[in-house]
Motif scaffolding. Structure first.
Motif, PDB file in Angstrom:
ATOM      1  N   GLY A 327       0.833  -1.280  -0.009  1.00 31.31           N
ATOM      2  CA  GLY A 327       0.045   0.050   0.023  1.00 31.31           C
ATOM      3  C   GLY A 327       0.895   1.275  -0.107  1.00 31.31           C
ATOM      4  O   GLY A 327       1.839   1.118  -0.580  1.00 31.31           O
ATOM      5  N   GLY A 328       0.448   2.349   0.771  1.00 34.26           N
ATOM      6  CA  GLY A 328       1.360   3.314   0.979  1.00 34.26           C
ATOM      7  C   GLY A 328       2.425   3.518   1.922  1.00 34.26           C
ATOM      8  O   GLY A 328       3.236   4.437   2.292  1.00 34.26           O
ATOM      9  N   SER A 329       2.534   2.383   2.556  1.00 35.15           N
ATOM     10  CA  SER A 329       3.594   2.257   3.670  1.00 35.15           C
ATOM     11  C   SER A 329       4.585   0.976   3.378  1.00 35.15           C
ATOM     12  O   SER A 329       4.510   0.715   2.410  1.00 35.15           O
ATOM     13  CB  SER A 329       2.698   1.926   5.190  1.00 35.15           C
ATOM     14  N   PHE A 330       5.462   0.840   4.604  1.00 35.62           N
ATOM     15  CA  PHE A 330       6.528  -0.369   4.423  1.00 35.62           C
ATOM     16  C   PHE A 330       6.437  -1.368   5.594  1.00 35.62           C
ATOM     17  O   PHE A 330       5.992  -0.897   6.430  1.00 35.62           O
ATOM     18  CB  PHE A 330       7.767   0.331   4.389  1.00 35.62           C
ATOM     19  N   VAL A 331       7.061  -2.448   5.084  1.00 31.19           N
ATOM     20  CA  VAL A 331       7.138  -3.486   6.201  1.00 31.19           C
ATOM     21  C   VAL A 331       8.441  -3.645   6.379  1.00 31.19           C
ATOM     22  O   VAL A 331       9.396  -3.968   5.170  1.00 31.19           O
ATOM     23  CB  VAL A 331       6.261  -4.822   5.988  1.00 31.19           C
ATOM     24  N   VAL A 332       9.113  -3.892   7.481  1.00 30.34           N
ATOM     25  CA  VAL A 332      10.523  -4.189   7.760  1.00 30.34           C
ATOM     26  C   VAL A 332      10.733  -5.278   8.538  1.00 30.34           C
ATOM     27  O   VAL A 332       9.874  -5.750   9.430  1.00 30.34           O
ATOM     28  CB  VAL A 332      11.587  -2.829   8.191  1.00 30.34           C
ATOM     29  N   ASP A 334      13.607  -7.654  11.184  1.00 35.82           N
ATOM     30  CA  ASP A 334      14.968  -7.604  11.866  1.00 35.82           C
ATOM     31  C   ASP A 334      15.450  -8.987  12.066  1.00 35.82           C
ATOM     32  O   ASP A 334      14.525  -9.933  12.103  1.00 35.82           O
ATOM     33  CB  ASP A 334      14.691  -6.732  13.052  1.00 35.82           C
ATOM     34  N   GLY A 335      16.657  -9.043  12.912  1.00 32.60           N
ATOM     35  CA  GLY A 335      17.420 -10.162  13.118  1.00 32.60           C
ATOM     36  C   GLY A 335      17.169 -11.132  14.338  1.00 32.60           C
ATOM     37  O   GLY A 335      17.255 -11.966  14.613  1.00 32.60           O
ATOM     38  N   SER A 336      15.947 -10.254  15.103  1.00 33.64           N
ATOM     39  CA  SER A 336      15.163 -11.104  16.329  1.00 33.64           C
ATOM     40  C   SER A 336      13.886 -11.803  15.908  1.00 33.64           C
ATOM     41  O   SER A 336      13.176 -12.137  16.751  1.00 33.64           O
ATOM     42  CB  SER A 336      15.077  -9.802  17.316  1.00 33.64           C
ATOM     43  N   GLY A 337      13.509 -11.788  14.516  1.00 33.10           N
ATOM     44  CA  GLY A 337      12.184 -12.450  14.166  1.00 33.10           C
ATOM     45  C   GLY A 337      11.108 -11.291  14.048  1.00 33.10           C
ATOM     46  O   GLY A 337       9.934 -11.946  13.950  1.00 33.10           O
ATOM     47  N   THR A 338      11.356 -10.302  14.143  1.00 33.07           N
ATOM     48  CA  THR A 338      10.079  -9.162  14.351  1.00 33.07           C
ATOM     49  C   THR A 338       9.857  -8.542  13.084  1.00 33.07           C
ATOM     50  O   THR A 338      10.761  -8.496  12.343  1.00 33.07           O
ATOM     51  CB  THR A 338      10.410  -8.047  15.273  1.00 33.07           C
ATOM     52  N   THR A 339       8.757  -8.370  12.630  1.00 37.06           N
ATOM     53  CA  THR A 339       8.185  -7.542  11.556  1.00 37.06           C
ATOM     54  C   THR A 339       7.425  -6.264  12.107  1.00 37.06           C
ATOM     55  O   THR A 339       6.690  -6.290  12.965  1.00 37.06           O
ATOM     56  CB  THR A 339       7.279  -8.178  10.543  1.00 37.06           C
ATOM     57  N   TRP A 340       7.759  -5.187  11.454  1.00 36.43           N
ATOM     58  CA  TRP A 340       7.337  -3.931  11.924  1.00 36.43           C
ATOM     59  C   TRP A 340       6.495  -3.278  10.633  1.00 36.43           C
ATOM     60  O   TRP A 340       7.206  -3.246   9.245  1.00 36.43           O
ATOM     61  CB  TRP A 340       8.436  -3.041  12.172  1.00 36.43           C
ATOM     62  N   GLN A 341       5.500  -2.452  10.791  1.00 38.78           N
ATOM     63  CA  GLN A 341       4.844  -1.347  10.024  1.00 38.78           C
ATOM     64  C   GLN A 341       5.714   0.014   9.961  1.00 38.78           C
ATOM     65  O   GLN A 341       6.013   0.279  11.139  1.00 38.78           O
ATOM     66  CB  GLN A 341       3.455  -1.265  10.165  1.00 38.78           C
ATOM     67  N   VAL A 342       6.243   0.475   8.929  1.00 37.48           N
ATOM     68  CA  VAL A 342       6.959   1.931   8.943  1.00 37.48           C
ATOM     69  C   VAL A 342       6.145   2.955   8.392  1.00 37.48           C
ATOM     70  O   VAL A 342       5.631   2.849   7.225  1.00 37.48           O
ATOM     71  CB  VAL A 342       8.245   1.652   8.316  1.00 37.48           C
ATOM     72  N   GLN A 343       6.116   4.093   9.045  1.00 31.87           N
ATOM     73  CA  GLN A 343       5.779   5.338   8.735  1.00 31.87           C
ATOM     74  C   GLN A 343       6.365   6.375   9.320  1.00 31.87           C
ATOM     75  O   GLN A 343       7.483   5.875   9.855  1.00 31.87           O
ATOM     76  CB  GLN A 343       4.106   5.449   9.332  1.00 31.87           C
ATOM     77  N   GLU A 344       6.304   7.522   8.761  1.00 35.38           N
ATOM     78  CA  GLU A 344       7.197   8.598   8.988  1.00 35.38           C
ATOM     79  C   GLU A 344       7.033   8.795  10.705  1.00 35.38           C
ATOM     80  O   GLU A 344       8.018   9.286  11.085  1.00 35.38           O
ATOM     81  CB  GLU A 344       6.566   9.979   8.423  1.00 35.38           C
ATOM     82  N   GLU A 345       5.772   8.590  11.392  1.00 35.67           N
ATOM     83  CA  GLU A 345       5.787   8.628  12.682  1.00 35.67           C
ATOM     84  C   GLU A 345       6.561   7.607  13.655  1.00 35.67           C
ATOM     85  O   GLU A 345       6.857   7.884  14.725  1.00 35.67           O
ATOM     86  CB  GLU A 345       4.439   8.669  13.186  1.00 35.67           C
ATOM     87  N   GLY A 346       7.033   6.620  13.079  1.00 37.98           N
ATOM     88  CA  GLY A 346       7.608   5.487  13.731  1.00 37.98           C
ATOM     89  C   GLY A 346       7.344   4.118  13.156  1.00 37.98           C
ATOM     90  O   GLY A 346       7.131   3.910  12.082  1.00 37.98           O
ATOM     91  N   LEU A 347       7.935   3.143  14.069  1.00 36.34           N
ATOM     92  CA  LEU A 347       7.654   1.680  13.797  1.00 36.34           C
ATOM     93  C   LEU A 347       6.357   1.245  14.908  1.00 36.34           C
ATOM     94  O   LEU A 347       6.407   1.519  15.764  1.00 36.34           O
ATOM     95  CB  LEU A 347       8.786   0.998  14.153  1.00 36.34           C
ATOM     96  N   ALA A 348       5.713   0.345  14.126  1.00 36.14           N
ATOM     97  CA  ALA A 348       4.416  -0.306  14.773  1.00 36.14           C
ATOM     98  C   ALA A 348       4.838  -2.069  14.755  1.00 36.14           C
ATOM     99  O   ALA A 348       4.936  -2.402  13.342  1.00 36.14           O
ATOM    100  CB  ALA A 348       3.342   0.192  14.342  1.00 36.14           C
ATOM    101  N   LEU A 349       4.463  -2.563  15.722  1.00 36.50           N
ATOM    102  CA  LEU A 349       4.948  -4.143  15.622  1.00 36.50           C
ATOM    103  C   LEU A 349       3.754  -4.534  14.987  1.00 36.50           C
ATOM    104  O   LEU A 349       2.337  -4.405  15.256  1.00 36.50           O
ATOM    105  CB  LEU A 349       4.851  -4.505  17.094  1.00 36.50           C
ATOM    106  N   LEU A 350       4.263  -5.453  14.400  1.00 35.23           N
ATOM    107  CA  LEU A 350       3.113  -6.609  13.366  1.00 35.23           C
ATOM    108  C   LEU A 350       3.195  -7.834  14.026  1.00 35.23           C
ATOM    109  O   LEU A 350       2.221  -8.504  14.335  1.00 35.23           O
ATOM    110  CB  LEU A 350       3.432  -6.560  12.050  1.00 35.23           C
ATOM    111  N   SER A 351       4.536  -8.406  14.170  1.00 38.20           N
ATOM    112  CA  SER A 351       4.431  -9.871  14.385  1.00 38.20           C
ATOM    113  C   SER A 351       5.548 -10.333  14.964  1.00 38.20           C
ATOM    114  O   SER A 351       6.932  -9.658  14.689  1.00 38.20           O
ATOM    115  CB  SER A 351       4.190 -10.844  13.222  1.00 38.20           C
TER     116      SER A 351
END
Length: 367
Positions: A327-332, A334-351
């Motif tokens: 969509g209009g955002s990103f998912v990142v 990391d090396g600890s097995g976490t996925t995050w949604q990324v917006q200008e405001e910050g990172l939000a935990l997904l899983s």
């Protein structure tokens, strides 16, 4: 085929045997599409306590399937219509596994020609009839693009990549492809970098027949900025770089290139000049091309830019690496097995998952 410490032949044989019966059933049936297995948004390699895996993830970071890999993976290529993925070894490697993501069967094991190595990335043609793989000639690191027809995954041709050490490749309209030629010659056994004083990375645009249509190089003072990964914007290409020069010198790690014009480099704000520690690991752009994301695992950051290459945000999290747009955002990841949604405001935990995500998060949406 050259042996590789990252690619034990016995490991591949073991996985092939485990998948053999499933493979017999799978090849006799019509191929399922991505929607038939839950419409995964991404492919991502990782490492668990028991070995290496390839996951298919939803847009919320939940796993829809997991397939074992024989050694550490890098990126994967998703077929445009069928639920088929090709997983590539971390470069330099010699495995490319064609996986039926519906059954988990390994349908084919790709092997580069003698004296060649896969270099971590590949892409399908728009109709899915052809797979193109990034490769190097082991001695000298000259770049090649391997072509494989996808009925039987037989190698049918190869092209010169237009440079040394190609890594990422992307498909453009009209069957053209763009290649990130990193410019680094490496020792085929231990990956020692052999030509840092003379390296010349470039972006090469190839026609649907492998002809060089255009090429962009960096200014002489930045020739040690290895071009590694690519993202597509309307009418231009964003590219991520890894600096091989003096660590005390801040350099831009994002560039934009519209074929027919020169490449434009996009430095971050001065306050963040050293945040990525000279290393951009992954890059992604939203489909409308208005936002670009760049990650650095060594720096533990994800930076956001607008379509002109102006930095809009910088967020920190240890070992951030994989990034893809949705969509209009990103998912990142990391090396600890976490996925995050990324917006200008910050990172939000997904899983969260009990593994370590590897370098890339590959989107399965439009190219």
């Amino acid at each position: 085929m050259l042996a590789s410490a990252l690619t034990p032949p016995m490991a591949i044989d073991m996985i092939a045997r485990r998948a053999f019966l499933a493979g017999l059933a799978a090849v006799s049936l019509p191929r399922m599409g991505w929607a038939d297995i839950g419409s995964p948004a991404f492919l991502a390699a990782g490492k668990t306590a028991s070995g290496f895996v390839l996951h298919g993830l939803t847009g919320d970071g939940e796993s829809l399937f997991s397939v074992p890999l024989p050694a550490r993976g890098h990126a994967a290529a998703g077929h445009p219509h069928q639920a088929i993925a090709v997983a590539f070894a971390r470069r330099p490697g010699t495995y490319g596994l064609v996986i039926d993501c519906a059954s988990g069967a390994i349908l084919h094991q790709l092997e580069p020609p003698q004296g060649r190595q896969f270099n971590g990335h590949g892409v399908f043609s728009a109709d899915g009839a052809l797979l193109m793989t990034s490769e190097v000639v082991s001695e000298g690191s000259a770049g090649r693009i391997g072509l494989w027809e996808t009925d039987t995954y037989r190698r049918v041709a190869e092209w010169d990549s237009g440079g040394i050490g190609p890594h990422d490749i992307k498909r453009l309209p009209g069957g053209r492809i763009v290649v990130a030629n990193g410019g680094i010659q490496t020792d085929p056994a231990d990956r020692t970098k052999l030509n840092l004083a003379t390296m010349r990375p470039n972006l090469t645009l190839l026609s649907s027949k492998g002809e060089v249509l255009d090429r962009a190089e960096l200014p002489t003072e930045l020739r040690q900025n290895s071009i590694r990964h690519l993202a597509l914007l309307p009418g231009k290409i964003a590219f991520a770089m890894q600096w091989e020069g003096d660590a005390a010198q801040p350099v831009p790690l994002l560039g934009l290139w519209a074929p027919g014009k020169g490449a434009v480099l996009c430095p971050p704000d001065d306050a963040f000049a050293f945040a990525m520690k000279g290393y951009a690991g992954s890059i992604a752009a939203t489909q409308d091309g208005k936002r670009i994301a760049l990650t650095s695992a060594p720096g533990g950051v994800v930076m956001l830019f607008d379509e002109m290459g102006h930095q809009t945000a910088c967020h920190t999290r240890a070992d951030l690496s994989g990034v893809a747009a949705i969509g209009g955002s990103f998912v990142v990841t990391d090396g600890s097995g976490t996925t995050w949604q990324v917006q200008e405001e910050g990172l939000a935990l997904l899983s969260r998952h009990t593994l370590a995500w590897d370098n890339h998060l590959v989107g399965l949406g439009p190219a």
